[in-house]
Write a protein that holds these residues in place. Structure first.
Motif, PDB file in Angstrom:
ATOM      1  N   TYR A  31       0.597  -1.220   0.053  1.00  0.00           N
ATOM      2  CA  TYR A  31       0.069   0.117   0.011  1.00  0.00           C
ATOM      3  C   TYR A  31       0.956   1.348  -0.136  1.00  0.00           C
ATOM      4  O   TYR A  31       0.674   2.261  -0.664  1.00  0.00           O
ATOM      5  N   GLN A  32       1.936   1.209   0.825  1.00  0.00           N
ATOM      6  CA  GLN A  32       2.700   2.593   0.995  1.00  0.00           C
ATOM      7  C   GLN A  32       3.603   2.580  -0.170  1.00  0.00           C
ATOM      8  O   GLN A  32       3.689   3.761  -0.804  1.00  0.00           O
ATOM      9  N   ASN A  33       4.174   1.498  -0.890  1.00  0.00           N
ATOM     10  CA  ASN A  33       4.654   1.639  -2.274  1.00  0.00           C
ATOM     11  C   ASN A  33       3.779   2.254  -3.254  1.00  0.00           C
ATOM     12  O   ASN A  33       4.258   3.140  -3.967  1.00  0.00           O
ATOM     13  N   ASN A  40       4.592  10.107  -7.052  1.00  0.00           N
ATOM     14  CA  ASN A  40       5.849  10.645  -7.742  1.00  0.00           C
ATOM     15  C   ASN A  40       5.978  10.273  -9.130  1.00  0.00           C
ATOM     16  O   ASN A  40       7.106  10.526  -9.852  1.00  0.00           O
ATOM     17  N   ILE A  41       5.078   9.808  -9.490  1.00  0.00           N
ATOM     18  CA  ILE A  41       5.014   9.071 -10.927  1.00  0.00           C
ATOM     19  C   ILE A  41       5.140  10.569 -12.106  1.00  0.00           C
ATOM     20  O   ILE A  41       4.743  11.305 -11.874  1.00  0.00           O
ATOM     21  N   ARG A  42       6.091  10.237 -12.878  1.00  0.00           N
ATOM     22  CA  ARG A  42       6.185  11.416 -13.971  1.00  0.00           C
ATOM     23  C   ARG A  42       6.392  10.785 -15.498  1.00  0.00           C
ATOM     24  O   ARG A  42       6.505   9.804 -15.464  1.00  0.00           O
ATOM     25  N   GLY A  43       6.265  11.805 -16.260  1.00  0.00           N
ATOM     26  CA  GLY A  43       6.394  11.317 -17.803  1.00  0.00           C
ATOM     27  C   GLY A  43       5.250  11.326 -18.539  1.00  0.00           C
ATOM     28  O   GLY A  43       3.938  11.542 -18.046  1.00  0.00           O
ATOM     29  N   GLY A  94       9.815   0.181  -2.400  1.00  0.00           N
ATOM     30  CA  GLY A  94      10.197   1.289  -3.565  1.00  0.00           C
ATOM     31  C   GLY A  94      10.195   2.645  -2.934  1.00  0.00           C
ATOM     32  O   GLY A  94       9.356   3.129  -2.117  1.00  0.00           O
ATOM     33  N   LYS A  95      11.480   3.421  -3.048  1.00  0.00           N
ATOM     34  CA  LYS A  95      11.756   4.757  -2.614  1.00  0.00           C
ATOM     35  C   LYS A  95      11.804   5.700  -3.702  1.00  0.00           C
ATOM     36  O   LYS A  95      12.705   5.414  -4.602  1.00  0.00           O
ATOM     37  N   ASN A  96      11.191   6.828  -3.943  1.00  0.00           N
ATOM     38  CA  ASN A  96      11.383   7.893  -4.774  1.00  0.00           C
ATOM     39  C   ASN A  96      11.426   7.350  -6.397  1.00  0.00           C
ATOM     40  O   ASN A  96      12.338   7.591  -6.944  1.00  0.00           O
ATOM     41  N   ILE A  97      10.293   6.563  -6.652  1.00  0.00           N
ATOM     42  CA  ILE A  97      10.207   5.908  -7.839  1.00  0.00           C
ATOM     43  C   ILE A  97       9.581   6.758  -8.740  1.00  0.00           C
ATOM     44  O   ILE A  97       8.174   7.075  -8.418  1.00  0.00           O
ATOM     45  N   SER A  98       9.977   7.496  -9.712  1.00  0.00           N
ATOM     46  CA  SER A  98       8.967   8.167 -10.415  1.00  0.00           C
ATOM     47  C   SER A  98       8.975   7.670 -11.976  1.00  0.00           C
ATOM     48  O   SER A  98       8.160   8.030 -12.994  1.00  0.00           O
ATOM     49  N   THR A 109       6.294  -7.297  -9.100  1.00  0.00           N
ATOM     50  CA  THR A 109       7.159  -8.040  -7.907  1.00  0.00           C
ATOM     51  C   THR A 109       6.543  -7.839  -6.588  1.00  0.00           C
ATOM     52  O   THR A 109       6.500  -8.844  -5.880  1.00  0.00           O
ATOM     53  N   SER A 110       5.754  -6.779  -6.353  1.00  0.00           N
ATOM     54  CA  SER A 110       4.982  -6.902  -5.051  1.00  0.00           C
ATOM     55  C   SER A 110       3.841  -7.826  -5.123  1.00  0.00           C
ATOM     56  O   SER A 110       3.710  -8.427  -4.129  1.00  0.00           O
ATOM     57  N   LEU A 111       2.959  -7.603  -6.058  1.00  0.00           N
ATOM     58  CA  LEU A 111       2.201  -8.863  -6.165  1.00  0.00           C
ATOM     59  C   LEU A 111       2.398 -10.102  -6.231  1.00  0.00           C
ATOM     60  O   LEU A 111       1.965 -10.843  -5.727  1.00  0.00           O
TER      61      LEU A 111
END
Length: 159
Positions: A31-33, A40-43, A94-98, A109-111
């Protein structure tokens, strides 16, 4: 053999409580990921992925509540501290993944990690005829397998 108030063996129910608490902790990390990649998603794919990640974290939040309620139904106490979640977590954090592909890969991978935990729970709950846990976990598995398929299709990968 001691039986609890819902007709299940006490010893096996405690094992299921422990496993469900592990699932609960991992779901909290998932959930937190999802919150992080949503924020943070970009693009160029932002408008597609931002609402999708929100949909996924809202769904995860509902599942977290269902898992905690099942723990309570089986006579246990749900984990509820960040310390517990980190201690019982097996998922990548996952940290700072954009980046879009990194974010979707984190979901996959989480699922996949959650599915491993859920299949082990399903095997144990099936062995003691715990239909409540079977039903809950089976429904999770069905939904998550479909999400993995869709995310891998988005990544243009095979299952």
């Amino acid at each position: 053999m001691k039986i609890n108030s819902i007709g299940l063996p006490v010893k096996e129910s405690q094992i299921l409580v422990d496993d469900l608490n592990t699932l609960l902790a991992n779901f909290q990390i998932y959930y937190q990921n999802l919150r992080g990649i949503h924020w943070n998603i970009r693009g160029k794919r932002f408008f597609d992925l931002h609402p999708k990640f929100e949909e996924l974290y809202n769904d995860a939040q509902l599942k977290i509540d269902l898992i905690a309620e099942r723990v309570l139904t089986l006579g246990g106490t749900p984990l509820h501290t960040f310390e517990d979640y980190i201690q019982h977590n097996t998922l990548e954090i996952g940290k700072n993944i954009s980046n879009d592909e990194k974010a979707v890969n984190l979901v996959v991978t989480s699922l996949t990690g959650l599915l491993v935990i859920e299949r082990a729970i399903l095997e144990k709950s099936g062995a003691v005829n715990d239909e409540g846990t079977n039903s809950l976990v089976s429904d999770f598995i069905t939904e998550q397998e479909k999400t993995v398929w869709m995310m891998k299709a988005w990544l243009e990968e095979g299952i």
